[in-house]
Design a protein around this motif. Structure first.
Motif, mmCIF file in Angstrom:
data_model
loop_
_atom_site.group_PDB
_atom_site.id
_atom_site.type_symbol
_atom_site.label_atom_id
_atom_site.label_comp_id
_atom_site.label_asym_id
_atom_site.label_seq_id
_atom_site.Cartn_x
_atom_site.Cartn_y
_atom_site.Cartn_z
ATOM 1 N N LEU A 1 0.782 -1.228 0.000
ATOM 2 C CA LEU A 1 0.000 0.000 0.000
ATOM 3 C C LEU A 1 0.822 1.290 0.000
ATOM 4 C CD1 LEU A 1 -2.691 -1.170 2.566
ATOM 5 C CD2 LEU A 1 -3.008 -0.861 0.101
ATOM 6 N N LEU A 2 2.076 1.214 0.392
ATOM 7 C CA LEU A 2 2.892 2.417 0.548
ATOM 8 C C LEU A 2 3.995 2.494 -0.500
ATOM 9 C CD1 LEU A 2 3.296 2.311 4.437
ATOM 10 C CD2 LEU A 2 1.650 3.657 3.112
ATOM 11 N N GLN A 3 4.467 3.726 -0.703
ATOM 12 C CA GLN A 3 5.572 3.973 -1.638
ATOM 13 C C GLN A 3 6.788 4.431 -0.840
ATOM 14 O OE1 GLN A 3 4.029 6.966 -4.236
ATOM 15 N NE2 GLN A 3 2.506 5.624 -5.154
ATOM 16 N N LYS A 4 7.900 3.771 -1.054
ATOM 17 C CA LYS A 4 9.118 4.095 -0.291
ATOM 18 C C LYS A 4 9.674 5.477 -0.591
ATOM 19 C CE LYS A 4 10.533 -0.505 0.856
ATOM 20 N NZ LYS A 4 11.403 -1.626 0.621
ATOM 21 N N GLU A 5 9.334 6.029 -1.748
ATOM 22 C CA GLU A 5 9.873 7.350 -2.089
ATOM 23 C C GLU A 5 9.136 8.497 -1.396
ATOM 24 O OE1 GLU A 5 7.271 5.674 -5.301
ATOM 25 O OE2 GLU A 5 9.140 5.007 -4.461
ATOM 26 N N HIS A 6 8.048 8.186 -0.697
ATOM 27 C CA HIS A 6 7.305 9.219 0.041
ATOM 28 C C HIS A 6 7.339 8.906 1.538
ATOM 29 C CE1 HIS A 6 5.772 11.074 -3.578
ATOM 30 N NE2 HIS A 6 5.371 9.890 -4.015
ATOM 31 N N PRO A 7 7.533 9.927 2.380
ATOM 32 C CA PRO A 7 7.565 9.709 3.829
ATOM 33 C C PRO A 7 6.233 9.169 4.355
ATOM 34 C CG PRO A 7 8.322 11.915 3.265
ATOM 35 C CD PRO A 7 7.753 11.322 2.019
#
Length: 132
Positions: free
Chosen positions: A82-88
């Motif tokens: 669900l999450l993107q590593k490039e965004h905090p």
């Protein structure tokens, strides 16, 4: 001579013990007050995650948050899905304890993480916005 050998052994063991203790990683996420957290999540690039149970989330959550339950055995896999590593990532729970555990897991997986220090309980006590 024997006393010297024991003394050298003691110094080496003591030094090794100190070195081992300093090898522990400090928490690589930042704990924020409710006011700091509120300012942070105004950034549209921040991924806001409530790590409480689905039942707790449905009772009230910070607007714009998604729910990924830290107590679920698949928490890490769900987060990666669900999450993107490039965004905090900004995480919170009821009191800050579970979200600190979630933050540690996410940091190990390569995310930049911020934690709401005293959780949604403090958030609500300060009269900040909640969605139901």
């Amino acid at each position: 001579m024997i006393k010297t050998i024991y003394f050298i052994f003691f110094i080496c063991a003591f030094s090794l013990g100190l070195w081992a203790c300093t090898g522990k990683k400090a928490d690589k996420f930042k704990n924020l007050s409710a006011d700091q957290f509120e300012a942070l999540i105004q950034d549209k690039d921040i991924q806001l995650v409530d790590v409480r149970t689905v039942a707790e989330y449905s009772e009230g959550h910070i607007p714009g948050s998604i729910n990924i339950n830290i107590l679920d055995k698949d928490f890490a896999a769900n987060a990666d899905e669900l999450l993107q590593k490039e965004h905090p990532v900004a995480v919170y729970c009821k009191s800050g304890r579970r979200s600190r555990n979630a933050a540690k897991i996410l940091v190990e997986k390569g995310y930049k993480v911020y934690n709401l220090d005293k959780g949604i309980t403090d958030w609500q006590e300060l009269g900040k916005e909640i969605s139901r």
